[in-house]
Scaffold this motif. Structure first.
Motif, PDB file in Angstrom:
ATOM      1  N   ILE A   1       0.830  -1.213   0.000  1.00 38.51           N
ATOM      2  CA  ILE A   1       0.000   0.000   0.000  1.00 38.51           C
ATOM      3  C   ILE A   1       0.866   1.265   0.000  1.00 38.51           C
ATOM      4  N   PRO A   2       1.838   1.392   0.942  1.00 33.50           N
ATOM      5  CA  PRO A   2       2.705   2.585   0.864  1.00 33.50           C
ATOM      6  C   PRO A   2       3.546   2.620  -0.409  1.00 33.50           C
ATOM      7  N   PHE A   3       3.859   1.450  -0.982  1.00 28.42           N
ATOM      8  CA  PHE A   3       4.583   1.425  -2.261  1.00 28.42           C
ATOM      9  C   PHE A   3       3.740   2.079  -3.354  1.00 28.42           C
ATOM     10  N   LEU A   4       2.461   1.742  -3.421  1.00 21.77           N
ATOM     11  CA  LEU A   4       1.576   2.326  -4.434  1.00 21.77           C
ATOM     12  C   LEU A   4       1.403   3.831  -4.208  1.00 21.77           C
ATOM     13  N   ILE A   5       1.359   4.231  -2.931  1.00 21.57           N
ATOM     14  CA  ILE A   5       1.256   5.665  -2.617  1.00 21.57           C
ATOM     15  C   ILE A   5       2.506   6.399  -3.091  1.00 21.57           C
ATOM     16  N   SER A   6       3.675   5.832  -2.786  1.00 20.17           N
ATOM     17  CA  SER A   6       4.939   6.463  -3.186  1.00 20.17           C
ATOM     18  C   SER A   6       5.075   6.497  -4.708  1.00 20.17           C
ATOM     19  N   LEU A   7       4.557   5.481  -5.378  1.00 20.41           N
ATOM     20  CA  LEU A   7       4.611   5.437  -6.838  1.00 20.41           C
ATOM     21  C   LEU A   7       3.723   6.526  -7.443  1.00 20.41           C
ATOM     22  N   THR A   8       2.554   6.715  -6.876  1.00 23.22           N
ATOM     23  CA  THR A   8       1.641   7.766  -7.341  1.00 23.22           C
ATOM     24  C   THR A   8       2.267   9.145  -7.166  1.00 23.22           C
ATOM     25  N   LEU A   9       2.906   9.354  -6.019  1.00 19.37           N
ATOM     26  CA  LEU A   9       3.569  10.635  -5.769  1.00 19.37           C
ATOM     27  C   LEU A   9       4.736  10.847  -6.729  1.00 19.37           C
ATOM     28  N   ALA A  10       5.440   9.766  -7.067  1.00 21.04           N
ATOM     29  CA  ALA A  10       6.568   9.855  -7.999  1.00 21.04           C
ATOM     30  C   ALA A  10       6.103  10.321  -9.381  1.00 21.04           C
ATOM     31  N   ILE A  11       4.943   9.822  -9.811  1.00 18.19           N
ATOM     32  CA  ILE A  11       4.392  10.230 -11.114  1.00 18.19           C
ATOM     33  C   ILE A  11       4.114  11.734 -11.113  1.00 18.19           C
TER      34      ILE A  11
ATOM     35  N   LEU B   1      12.448   7.050  -8.350  1.00 21.05           N
ATOM     36  CA  LEU B   1      12.703   5.624  -8.578  1.00 21.05           C
ATOM     37  C   LEU B   1      13.184   4.918  -7.312  1.00 21.05           C
ATOM     38  N   PHE B   2      14.212   5.478  -6.688  1.00 19.47           N
ATOM     39  CA  PHE B   2      14.859   4.800  -5.568  1.00 19.47           C
ATOM     40  C   PHE B   2      13.909   4.559  -4.391  1.00 19.47           C
ATOM     41  N   PHE B   3      13.217   5.601  -3.961  1.00 14.82           N
ATOM     42  CA  PHE B   3      12.360   5.474  -2.785  1.00 14.82           C
ATOM     43  C   PHE B   3      11.232   4.445  -2.978  1.00 14.82           C
ATOM     44  N   PRO B   4      10.464   4.505  -4.078  1.00 14.66           N
ATOM     45  CA  PRO B   4       9.429   3.477  -4.265  1.00 14.66           C
ATOM     46  C   PRO B   4       9.994   2.059  -4.265  1.00 14.66           C
ATOM     47  N   LEU B   5      11.176   1.865  -4.854  1.00 15.27           N
ATOM     48  CA  LEU B   5      11.769   0.529  -4.879  1.00 15.27           C
ATOM     49  C   LEU B   5      12.216   0.092  -3.487  1.00 15.27           C
ATOM     50  N   GLN B   6      12.730   1.032  -2.704  1.00  8.53           N
ATOM     51  CA  GLN B   6      13.115   0.695  -1.328  1.00  8.53           C
ATOM     52  C   GLN B   6      11.907   0.292  -0.497  1.00  8.53           C
ATOM     53  N   VAL B   7      10.801   0.984  -0.727  1.00  9.45           N
ATOM     54  CA  VAL B   7       9.562   0.630  -0.029  1.00  9.45           C
ATOM     55  C   VAL B   7       9.118  -0.773  -0.428  1.00  9.45           C
ATOM     56  N   TYR B   8       9.136  -1.061  -1.734  1.00 16.36           N
ATOM     57  CA  TYR B   8       8.716  -2.376  -2.228  1.00 16.36           C
ATOM     58  C   TYR B   8       9.595  -3.491  -1.662  1.00 16.36           C
ATOM     59  N   LEU B   9      10.902  -3.250  -1.610  1.00 18.05           N
ATOM     60  CA  LEU B   9      11.828  -4.271  -1.122  1.00 18.05           C
ATOM     61  C   LEU B   9      11.771  -4.441   0.396  1.00 18.05           C
ATOM     62  N   GLY B  10      11.078  -3.537   1.076  1.00 15.51           N
ATOM     63  CA  GLY B  10      10.969  -3.623   2.530  1.00 15.51           C
ATOM     64  C   GLY B  10      12.271  -3.309   3.239  1.00 15.51           C
ATOM     65  N   LYS B  11      13.101  -2.449   2.619  1.00 15.01           N
ATOM     66  CA  LYS B  11      14.411  -2.156   3.175  1.00 15.01           C
ATOM     67  C   LYS B  11      14.422  -0.989   4.148  1.00 15.01           C
ATOM     68  N   ILE B  12      13.295  -0.286   4.276  1.00 10.15           N
ATOM     69  CA  ILE B  12      13.254   0.849   5.187  1.00 10.15           C
ATOM     70  C   ILE B  12      12.097   0.697   6.171  1.00 10.15           C
ATOM     71  N   SER B  13      12.279   1.293   7.337  1.00 12.34           N
ATOM     72  CA  SER B  13      11.285   1.172   8.409  1.00 12.34           C
ATOM     73  C   SER B  13      10.023   1.966   8.095  1.00 12.34           C
ATOM     74  N   LEU B  14       8.970   1.689   8.848  1.00 11.90           N
ATOM     75  CA  LEU B  14       7.707   2.399   8.660  1.00 11.90           C
ATOM     76  C   LEU B  14       7.883   3.889   8.882  1.00 11.90           C
ATOM     77  N   PHE B  15       8.715   4.258   9.857  1.00  8.58           N
ATOM     78  CA  PHE B  15       8.956   5.670  10.126  1.00  8.58           C
ATOM     79  C   PHE B  15       9.570   6.363   8.905  1.00  8.58           C
ATOM     80  N   LEU B  16      10.574   5.718   8.298  1.00  9.27           N
ATOM     81  CA  LEU B  16      11.230   6.308   7.123  1.00  9.27           C
ATOM     82  C   LEU B  16      10.309   6.326   5.908  1.00  9.27           C
ATOM     83  N   VAL B  17       9.413   5.334   5.832  1.00  8.23           N
ATOM     84  CA  VAL B  17       8.423   5.330   4.751  1.00  8.23           C
ATOM     85  C   VAL B  17       7.505   6.535   4.879  1.00  8.23           C
TER      86      VAL B  17
END
Length: 267
Positions: free
Chosen positions: A144-154, A217-233
């Motif tokens: 869900i946050p990945f899709l949000i970050s992707l929408t914001l990236a667009i 690009l980088f942030f949405p992919l980091q969210v998808y990979l689960g490499k960052i905490s909820l706070f950083l998301v």
């Protein structure tokens, strides 16, 4: 809404009018992904290697994810705005009962739909050929946050690229240089299109995390990979929203200043 849907449909059909440009854009993306795949596949030849928090499946997922996100985020028709201003064709749309920004956003979406369809085909072929280990994210709390970050990236890319093209109001002959500097140099590096930004030295990585390119690009992919905490998301989403507001304000100001000096040259 109907008129903008018609713009979308017409723009989608026009994508096929410039087949060579479209094919070269797709070929460029595939070649770049193959180069990145070969590079990282050699480094992570051992499945047990963990480098900068990436294992083999996650780094190769990052590489293939770049191909998809390029199609969704970076494919855009807004690059044609500069030529429209320089040639004086902008006048035609200013006289029509449409929002210039909504018009180009609809055209952008048509480009993204077509490029996404082809990127899925390309990924399928590359996956069958290369057989890479891919990390599949199944956690809904991450998706869900990945899709949000992707929408914001667009939205961010649309605003940034539009601003770059408005240089044509003052330098109609040099707009291509601004596009080249932005798209092929600044964006490729700071958006993480060449390598993951978290392998940079800490001070450079921290600086990049406050730039809007980081969230393309980088942030949405980091969210998808689960490499960052909820706070950083959440922090990243807030920063993305802040940049959306800042860039929207800047675009509105530059647009009106540009119109004040626009002379419709070529018309």
């Amino acid at each position: 809404m109907k008129k903008y849907f018609q713009v979308f449909k017409v723009s989608l059909s026009q994508e096929f009018a410039y087949r060579l440009n479209f094919v070269m854009w797709r070929v460029r993306n595939v070649i770049q992904i193959l180069i990145l795949f070969s590079f990282w596949n050699i480094i992570f030849s051992d499945n047990h290697i963990n480098f900068f928090g990436y294992d083999r499946s996650k780094i190769l997922t990052y590489v293939f994810g770049i191909l998809v996100l390029r199609a969704i985020v970076l494919s855009a028709r807004v690059v044609d705005v500069a030529g429209e201003i320089s040639s004086g064709s902008l006048t035609n749309l200013l006289l029509k009962p449409v929002s210039y920004f909504k018009y180009w956003f609809c055209r952008d979406m048509s480009s993204k739909v077509l490029n996404l369809a082809f990127s899925i085909i390309e990924i399928s072929i590359l996956f069958i050929w290369l057989k890479p280990p891919i990390f599949i994210q199944k956690d809904v709390k991450v998706l869900i946050p990945f899709l949000i970050s992707l929408t914001l990236a667009i939205g961010l890319y649309f605003l940034i690229l539009f601003l770059v093209n408005l240089v044509s109001f003052w330098m109609p002959e040099n707009a291509w240089a601004a596009q080249f500097l932005f798209i092929f140099i600044i964006l490729e590096f700071f958006a993480g299109g060449i390598f993951p930004l978290d392998i940079l030295p800490d001070f450079l990585f921290k600086i990049s995390s406050y730039l809007p390119f980081y969230y393309l690009l980088f942030f949405p992919l980091q969210v998808y990979l689960g490499k960052i905490s909820l706070f950083l998301v959440l922090k990243g989403i807030v920063i993305s929203l802040a940049w959306l507001l800042i860039l929207s304000f800047a675009l509105n100001r530059v647009w009106h200043k540009g119109l004040s000096v626009y002379n419709a040259e070529g018309r």
